[in-house]
Structure formats: C-alpha cells, structure tokens
Design a protein around this motif. Structure first.
Motif, mmCIF file in Angstrom:
data_model
loop_
_atom_site.group_PDB
_atom_site.id
_atom_site.type_symbol
_atom_site.label_atom_id
_atom_site.label_comp_id
_atom_site.label_asym_id
_atom_site.label_seq_id
_atom_site.Cartn_x
_atom_site.Cartn_y
_atom_site.Cartn_z
ATOM 1 N N GLU A 1 22.631 10.401 50.728
ATOM 2 C CA GLU A 1 23.263 11.246 49.875
ATOM 3 C C GLU A 1 23.990 11.670 50.758
ATOM 4 O O GLU A 1 25.873 12.173 50.678
ATOM 5 N N VAL A 2 24.424 11.801 51.495
ATOM 6 C CA VAL A 2 25.398 12.642 52.903
ATOM 7 C C VAL A 2 26.585 11.159 52.850
ATOM 8 O O VAL A 2 27.406 11.905 52.843
ATOM 9 N N LEU A 3 26.033 10.203 52.959
ATOM 10 C CA LEU A 3 27.254 9.103 52.356
ATOM 11 C C LEU A 3 27.893 9.162 51.325
ATOM 12 O O LEU A 3 29.349 9.477 51.327
ATOM 13 N N ARG A 4 27.502 9.542 49.942
ATOM 14 C CA ARG A 4 27.895 9.371 48.719
ATOM 15 C C ARG A 4 28.953 11.261 48.700
ATOM 16 O O ARG A 4 29.588 10.758 48.703
ATOM 17 N N ASP B 1 24.933 18.801 65.351
ATOM 18 C CA ASP B 1 24.894 19.830 64.728
ATOM 19 C C ASP B 1 25.163 19.076 63.215
ATOM 20 O O ASP B 1 25.321 19.468 62.391
ATOM 21 N N GLY B 2 24.830 17.755 63.193
ATOM 22 C CA GLY B 2 24.912 16.842 61.146
ATOM 23 C C GLY B 2 24.722 15.943 61.864
ATOM 24 O O GLY B 2 24.604 15.340 62.318
ATOM 25 N N TRP B 3 26.534 15.070 60.804
ATOM 26 C CA TRP B 3 26.665 13.561 60.471
ATOM 27 C C TRP B 3 28.243 13.296 61.225
ATOM 28 O O TRP B 3 29.287 14.371 60.464
ATOM 29 N N TYR C 1 39.121 7.268 58.781
ATOM 30 C CA TYR C 1 38.782 8.173 58.545
ATOM 31 C C TYR C 1 37.380 9.044 59.714
ATOM 32 O O TYR C 1 36.842 8.398 59.516
ATOM 33 N N GLU C 2 37.228 9.331 60.542
ATOM 34 C CA GLU C 2 36.622 10.333 61.397
ATOM 35 C C GLU C 2 35.908 11.454 60.963
ATOM 36 O O GLU C 2 36.829 12.824 61.347
ATOM 37 N N ALA C 3 35.065 11.437 60.376
ATOM 38 C CA ALA C 3 34.396 12.779 59.161
ATOM 39 C C ALA C 3 33.352 13.471 59.613
ATOM 40 O O ALA C 3 32.205 12.147 60.538
ATOM 41 N N THR C 4 32.956 14.585 59.882
ATOM 42 C CA THR C 4 31.736 15.075 60.040
ATOM 43 C C THR C 4 31.722 16.291 59.185
ATOM 44 O O THR C 4 32.266 16.368 58.296
ATOM 45 N N CYS C 5 30.530 16.402 59.261
ATOM 46 C CA CYS C 5 29.561 16.788 57.871
ATOM 47 C C CYS C 5 28.207 17.849 58.388
ATOM 48 O O CYS C 5 28.219 16.968 60.055
ATOM 49 N N ASP C 6 27.951 18.658 58.206
ATOM 50 C CA ASP C 6 27.237 19.512 58.063
ATOM 51 C C ASP C 6 26.199 19.159 58.272
ATOM 52 O O ASP C 6 25.715 18.026 57.697
ATOM 53 N N LEU C 7 24.290 20.505 58.525
ATOM 54 C CA LEU C 7 23.067 18.814 58.655
ATOM 55 C C LEU C 7 22.853 18.699 56.604
ATOM 56 O O LEU C 7 22.412 18.395 56.927
ATOM 57 N N GLN C 8 23.597 19.538 55.659
ATOM 58 C CA GLN C 8 22.827 19.498 54.444
ATOM 59 C C GLN C 8 23.936 18.692 53.925
ATOM 60 O O GLN C 8 24.312 18.284 53.686
#
Length: 118
Positions: free
Chosen positions: A34-37, A62-64, A86-93
């Motif tokens: 789900e995070v990937l998508r 902190d997340g992903w 691209y380097e992308a950062t996501c939060d825990l959700q």
C-alpha cells in the motif's frame, strides 16, 4: 475472595482493551504494498510524470524511504527516453512527505561506475 475475582476480572478486561487498542493501531499501519502504490501515485500526481517502478524501499524510524524510477521525457526509440530516480520519503501512514531527483539517465544506458546501479 470476591476482591480477588474482581481484580482478576478487571485485569483481563484491561488486557483485552490493550489488545483491542493494539489491533486497531495495527490496522492503521498500511502494508508495504500500500505504501508503494500510494507513493507512486502521489509522486505522479505532483510531478505530472509516470512513475514506472520502485527500485528500492526501506522502512525507517520516521516512516519509509523509496527510490522511484520516473519517465521524464519520451523519445523514439524508447531506449533513448530519459528516466530519473527520485528519492521519496513517506510518513508511517504512507503519505508522501518529500521527494527529490537524485539521478537522470537514458533508458538504454547502465551506470557501471555506481554501486547498486544507482
């Protein structure tokens, strides 16, 4: 004796409440897929470019953190099209919190001098 049974009853009630709270918290955490998508979709919406694949994916404190390959410029033949990592950062959700382009390259070329092909 009734005090002992009340105490054990309240403890089991308290333990089951904690278990339910933990289950609810676990349900709020998205799966890695789900995070990937979500990250691919959000990056595509923000940049207006096609996110083709995810080349790396890591859970952090902190997340992903993800490396997403994006089609930046279509050329003919396709092997000459320009891609970017691209380097992308996501939060825990799994919500995108930031991104940056770290590399740009032609589809048909490999990077032999960089470890891991990056």
């Amino acid at each position: 004796m009734s005090n002992t049974s009340n105490t054990s009853g309240s403890q089991s009630s308290s333990n089951s409440s904690k278990g339910k709270a933990k289950e609810a918290a676990d349900e709020d955490v998205p799966s890695p897929m789900e995070v990937l998508r979500n990250a691919r979709t959000q990056l595509s919406e923000l940049t207006g470019m096609v996110a083709e694949s995810v080349s790396s994916f890591e859970r952090t404190e902190d997340g992903w953190t993800l490396q997403i390959e994006v089609l930046e410029l279509v050329r003919v033949p396709d092997t000459m099209s320009l891609l970017a990592s691209y380097e992308a950062t996501c939060d825990l959700q799994g919500e995108l919190t930031g991104y940056r382009r770290v590399r740009r390259y032609e589809r048909g070329r490999s990077d032999s001098n960089r470890p891991g092909g990056r």
